[in-house]
Design a protein around this motif. Structure first.
Motif, PDB file in Angstrom:
ATOM      1  N   GLN A   1      36.779   8.342   6.385  1.00 11.71           N
ATOM      2  CA  GLN A   1      37.506   7.620   6.562  1.00 11.71           C
ATOM      3  C   GLN A   1      37.981   7.290   7.654  1.00 11.71           C
ATOM      4  O   GLN A   1      38.852   6.727   8.554  1.00 11.71           O
ATOM      5  CB  GLN A   1      38.329   8.246   6.039  1.00 11.71           C
ATOM      6  CG  GLN A   1      38.246   8.239   4.230  1.00 11.71           C
ATOM      7  CD  GLN A   1      38.759   9.213   3.299  1.00 11.71           C
ATOM      8  OE1 GLN A   1      38.668  10.467   3.175  1.00 11.71           O
ATOM      9  NE2 GLN A   1      40.042   8.901   2.716  1.00 11.71           N
ATOM     10  N   TYR A  20      44.753   6.503   8.541  1.00 15.75           N
ATOM     11  CA  TYR A  20      43.788   4.983   8.848  1.00 15.75           C
ATOM     12  C   TYR A  20      44.088   4.945   7.363  1.00 15.75           C
ATOM     13  O   TYR A  20      44.001   5.186   5.860  1.00 15.75           O
ATOM     14  CB  TYR A  20      42.653   6.925   8.292  1.00 15.75           C
ATOM     15  CG  TYR A  20      42.283   7.446   9.469  1.00 15.75           C
ATOM     16  CD1 TYR A  20      41.348   6.835  10.426  1.00 15.75           C
ATOM     17  CD2 TYR A  20      43.078   8.300  10.233  1.00 15.75           C
ATOM     18  CE1 TYR A  20      41.098   7.880  11.908  1.00 15.75           C
ATOM     19  CE2 TYR A  20      42.904   8.939  11.106  1.00 15.75           C
ATOM     20  CZ  TYR A  20      41.946   8.559  12.144  1.00 15.75           C
ATOM     21  OH  TYR A  20      41.501   9.293  13.540  1.00 15.75           O
ATOM     22  N   ASN A  21      43.311   3.747   7.545  1.00 18.84           N
ATOM     23  CA  ASN A  21      43.132   2.986   6.439  1.00 18.84           C
ATOM     24  C   ASN A  21      44.292   2.669   5.110  1.00 18.84           C
ATOM     25  O   ASN A  21      44.320   2.844   4.038  1.00 18.84           O
ATOM     26  CB  ASN A  21      42.251   3.056   5.437  1.00 18.84           C
ATOM     27  CG  ASN A  21      41.142   3.458   6.309  1.00 18.84           C
ATOM     28  OD1 ASN A  21      40.467   2.086   6.852  1.00 18.84           O
ATOM     29  ND2 ASN A  21      39.931   3.811   5.864  1.00 18.84           N
ATOM     30  N   ASN A  22      45.654   2.526   6.022  1.00 21.74           N
ATOM     31  CA  ASN A  22      46.788   2.783   5.159  1.00 21.74           C
ATOM     32  C   ASN A  22      46.866   3.722   4.862  1.00 21.74           C
ATOM     33  O   ASN A  22      47.759   4.428   3.411  1.00 21.74           O
ATOM     34  CB  ASN A  22      46.761   1.512   4.262  1.00 21.74           C
ATOM     35  CG  ASN A  22      47.410   0.002   4.729  1.00 21.74           C
ATOM     36  OD1 ASN A  22      47.695   0.082   5.830  1.00 21.74           O
ATOM     37  ND2 ASN A  22      46.025  -0.527   4.375  1.00 21.74           N
ATOM     38  N   LYS A  23      46.565   5.032   5.159  1.00 23.83           N
ATOM     39  CA  LYS A  23      47.375   6.524   4.112  1.00 23.83           C
ATOM     40  C   LYS A  23      47.422   7.505   5.366  1.00 23.83           C
ATOM     41  O   LYS A  23      46.291   8.096   6.757  1.00 23.83           O
ATOM     42  CB  LYS A  23      45.719   7.295   3.335  1.00 23.83           C
ATOM     43  CG  LYS A  23      45.431   8.538   3.365  1.00 23.83           C
ATOM     44  CD  LYS A  23      43.906   9.384   3.524  1.00 23.83           C
ATOM     45  CE  LYS A  23      43.853  10.831   2.370  1.00 23.83           C
ATOM     46  NZ  LYS A  23      45.717  11.082   2.775  1.00 23.83           N
ATOM     47  N   ASN A  56      36.852   4.519  11.604  1.00 23.54           N
ATOM     48  CA  ASN A  56      37.971   2.856  13.048  1.00 23.54           C
ATOM     49  C   ASN A  56      39.569   3.894  13.664  1.00 23.54           C
ATOM     50  O   ASN A  56      39.522   4.544  12.534  1.00 23.54           O
ATOM     51  CB  ASN A  56      37.879   1.571  11.740  1.00 23.54           C
ATOM     52  CG  ASN A  56      36.968   0.697  12.101  1.00 23.54           C
ATOM     53  OD1 ASN A  56      36.003   0.731  12.138  1.00 23.54           O
ATOM     54  ND2 ASN A  56      36.380   0.602   9.945  1.00 23.54           N
TER      55      ASN A  56
END
Length: 176
Positions: free
Chosen positions: A47, A32-35, A50
């Protein structure tokens, strides 16, 4: 202590509540969001709004099905909607990601209201390209029954994260 008892999927009761014991054989990365998520990590509701990026390994010419469920809906103490289906993608070609598959049930952002919820991603190897029909509803989806219905066998990978309301413990609010 046998290794299975230290398996985070066992400790987090994903094995038992959602899946039977299985052996991971394919790489599954969910971000998620590059995590990148790891088993039992904590993510805030904001977080996970999306759709995540999902990358899988596997052998060329093979297709996979991805299921995302919440076994703690509507609350961990009363999971009467267990398992709540958040996402279902089929025909994902090996060595690609979920965006290359067929979205059967669109991603629904998790919105935990009470307690800490587990969100589980399960990957199955398909016998070939296949047609999978969307269930009539998202609540009370049963991953094991779905796998049996479509002859998917045991999972080849799974990962989960925890989430709760952003503004607190996720428990009951006390009056001021």
């Amino acid at each position: 202590m046998p290794p299975r008892e230290r398996d985070p999927l066992v400790v987090g009761r994903v094995i038992g509540d959602v899946l039977d014991p299985f052996t991971k054989s394919i790489s599954l990365t969910v971000s998620y969001n590059n995590k990148e998520i790891t088993n039992s990590c904590e993510l805030k509701r904001s977080q996970i709004a999306n759709q995540p990026r999902v990358d899988i390994g596997g052998d060329l010419g093979t297709f996979y099905t991805l299921v995302m469920v919440d076994p703690d809906a509507p609350s961990p103490s009363e999971p009467s909607l267990r398992e709540y289906l958040h996402w279902l993608v089929t025909n994902i070609p090996a060595t690609t990601g979920a965006t290359y598959g067929q979205e059967v049930v669109c991603y629904e952002s998790p919105k935990p209201n009470a307690g800490i919820h587990r969100y589980v991603f399960v990957l199955f190897r398909q016998l070939g390209r296949q047609t999978v029909y969307a269930p009539g509803w998202r609540q009370n989806f049963i991953t094991k029954d779905f796998a049996e219905l479509y002859n998917l066998g045991s999972p080849v990978a799974a990962v989960y994260f925890n989430s709760q309301r952003d503004n607190g413990t996720g428990g009951r609010r006390l009056p001021p």
